[in-house]
Design a protein around this motif. Structure first.
Motif, mmCIF file in Angstrom:
data_model
loop_
_atom_site.group_PDB
_atom_site.id
_atom_site.type_symbol
_atom_site.label_atom_id
_atom_site.label_comp_id
_atom_site.label_asym_id
_atom_site.label_seq_id
_atom_site.Cartn_x
_atom_site.Cartn_y
_atom_site.Cartn_z
ATOM 1 N N VAL A 110 -12.877 -1.959 -21.929
ATOM 2 C CA VAL A 110 -11.463 -2.241 -22.115
ATOM 3 C C VAL A 110 -11.163 -3.646 -21.620
ATOM 4 O O VAL A 110 -11.776 -4.128 -20.660
ATOM 5 C CB VAL A 110 -10.585 -1.196 -21.371
ATOM 6 C CG1 VAL A 110 -10.776 -1.292 -19.861
ATOM 7 C CG2 VAL A 110 -9.117 -1.346 -21.743
ATOM 8 N N CYS A 111 -10.263 -4.323 -22.309
ATOM 9 C CA CYS A 111 -9.806 -5.664 -21.930
ATOM 10 C C CYS A 111 -8.287 -5.606 -21.880
ATOM 11 O O CYS A 111 -7.631 -5.503 -22.922
ATOM 12 C CB CYS A 111 -10.296 -6.697 -22.938
ATOM 13 S SG CYS A 111 -9.696 -8.382 -22.652
ATOM 14 N N ASP A 112 -7.738 -5.632 -20.675
ATOM 15 C CA ASP A 112 -6.289 -5.507 -20.469
ATOM 16 C C ASP A 112 -5.702 -6.900 -20.253
ATOM 17 O O ASP A 112 -5.934 -7.527 -19.212
ATOM 18 C CB ASP A 112 -6.024 -4.605 -19.256
ATOM 19 C CG ASP A 112 -4.548 -4.506 -18.918
ATOM 20 O OD1 ASP A 112 -3.732 -4.486 -19.854
ATOM 21 O OD2 ASP A 112 -4.214 -4.472 -17.715
ATOM 22 N N ILE A 113 -4.964 -7.388 -21.241
ATOM 23 C CA ILE A 113 -4.424 -8.754 -21.209
ATOM 24 C C ILE A 113 -2.967 -8.695 -20.763
ATOM 25 O O ILE A 113 -2.078 -8.317 -21.525
ATOM 26 C CB ILE A 113 -4.533 -9.422 -22.593
ATOM 27 C CG1 ILE A 113 -5.973 -9.334 -23.111
ATOM 28 C CG2 ILE A 113 -4.082 -10.880 -22.510
ATOM 29 C CD1 ILE A 113 -6.138 -9.768 -24.557
ATOM 30 N N GLY A 114 -2.727 -9.041 -19.509
ATOM 31 C CA GLY A 114 -1.382 -9.021 -18.968
ATOM 32 C C GLY A 114 -0.706 -10.372 -19.078
ATOM 33 O O GLY A 114 -1.150 -11.261 -19.813
ATOM 34 N N ALA A 115 0.368 -10.540 -18.316
ATOM 35 C CA ALA A 115 1.114 -11.796 -18.374
ATOM 36 C C ALA A 115 0.392 -12.925 -17.654
ATOM 37 O O ALA A 115 0.340 -14.056 -18.136
ATOM 38 C CB ALA A 115 2.503 -11.603 -17.769
ATOM 39 N N ALA A 116 -0.179 -12.616 -16.482
ATOM 40 C CA ALA A 116 -0.779 -13.666 -15.667
ATOM 41 C C ALA A 116 -2.284 -13.530 -15.503
ATOM 42 O O ALA A 116 -2.926 -14.433 -14.960
ATOM 43 C CB ALA A 116 -0.127 -13.676 -14.283
ATOM 44 N N LYS A 117 -2.855 -12.413 -15.935
ATOM 45 C CA LYS A 117 -4.282 -12.200 -15.737
ATOM 46 C C LYS A 117 -4.826 -11.269 -16.815
ATOM 47 O O LYS A 117 -4.057 -10.575 -17.488
ATOM 48 C CB LYS A 117 -4.561 -11.592 -14.358
ATOM 49 C CG LYS A 117 -4.010 -10.203 -14.202
ATOM 50 C CD LYS A 117 -4.162 -9.673 -12.796
ATOM 51 C CE LYS A 117 -3.670 -8.245 -12.669
ATOM 52 N NZ LYS A 117 -2.391 -7.960 -13.303
ATOM 53 N N THR A 118 -6.141 -11.273 -16.945
ATOM 54 C CA THR A 118 -6.823 -10.357 -17.850
ATOM 55 C C THR A 118 -7.889 -9.606 -17.067
ATOM 56 O O THR A 118 -8.655 -10.215 -16.311
ATOM 57 C CB THR A 118 -7.477 -11.121 -19.013
ATOM 58 O OG1 THR A 118 -6.445 -11.696 -19.826
ATOM 59 C CG2 THR A 118 -8.321 -10.198 -19.879
#
Length: 278
Positions: A110-118
């Motif tokens: 899984v690759c969780d791409i948030g606002a400030a980090k991945t």
């Protein structure tokens, strides 16, 4: 549902706070205002009329968060009214929320791409085998667009939503920013600059993954979660750059909070992945 069994999942995101309540779905979706995000108010809001009964709470945390901060988040949740507070790492929560069968011996990624980090992780038998966090996310895409067009970050975010894509389009979308016409294909290079770092991190994670599990990922692919996964063409770009299939989870922006709430139904997952619990 019995009030005594109320279960609450909380995603304290950099940009947005989301809260999931078993049987009700997402009940809070609001801009983040600080790291503790007034947990007492949030838990009370999610508890509604059931405040007499202390809820069981699970909170997602970045993989890079240390023991001291994990302890602080847990203690804050208990002080805010939780009967018990569990922590779960964001990639694991994202995988659960995306519907991946994490208990299998075969690996999922899984690759969780948030606002400030991945956050990227390979998961097998309900645990993270390899995990990596990089300080690149949706805001960096906004900043790249802002720099390319000489506009502010807020306007850049609107442009990204309107026409942004990680891949060129045969029929590009168009919008206007600061009086100028902007096409999807005008922004591809700018948008790709930060996403290239995400692709590199995925490749690094695969290199660190045991061969048998890496073979599973090459066959099954990487599931993209988080708000940043909504960028057009990002799955195709990451697949091309990494040589691994990539697909976007359903409702990727809520994968983490849904997984956090669903994890409360699986005690073994919570117990196995705790570094601090109260």
């Amino acid at each position: 549902m019995s009030l005594l069994s109320r279960k609450i999942g909380i995603d304290l995101g950099t940009a947005t706070v989301l809260i999931y309540v078993k049987g009700e779905g997402i009940v809070v979706n609001e801009p983040a205002t600080g790291r503790d995000h007034a947990l007492g108010q949030l838990i009370a809001k999610a508890s509604g009329r059931a405040r007499l009964f202390r809820p069981e709470v699970a909170i997602s945390v970045p993989t890079a968060v240390g023991l001291a901060e994990r302890r602080a988040v847990t203690e804050a949740a208990i002080s805010a009214g939780a009967r018990q507070a569990w922590l779960i790492d964001e990639p694991l929560a994202a995988a659960i929320g995306a519907g991946l069968r994490i208990a299998e011996r075969r690996a999922n990624a899984v690759c969780d791409i948030g606002a400030a980090k991945t956050e990227i992780a390979v998961i097998s038998e309900s645990g993270m085998v390899v995990a990596r966090s990089i300080p690149v996310g949706g805001r960096h895409v906004d900043q790249a667009i802002a720099s390319a067009l000489a506009i502010d970050d807020s306007t850049a975010e609107a442009v990204k939503v309107a026409v942004g894509s990680a891949m060129p389009m045969d029929e590009p979308l168009e919008t206007r920013a600061s009086g100028a016409r902007v096409s999807t294909n005008d922004l591809v290079d700018a948008v790709r600059a930060p996403i290239r770092l995400i692709a590199a991190a995925i490749r690094d994670v695969l290199l660190e993954t045991p061969p048998r599990l890496a073979a599973d990922i090459r066959e099954r692919g990487v599931v993209l979660a988080g708000g940043g996964a909504q960028l057009r063409g990002i799955a195709a770009y990451l697949a091309a750059e990494t040589g691994v299939p990539a697909m976007v989870a359903d409702e990727p922006q809520t994968s983490v909070v849904r997984g956090t709430g669903l994890a409360l139904e699986n005690f073994e997952v919570l117990k196995r992945n705790q570094s601090y619990v109260r």
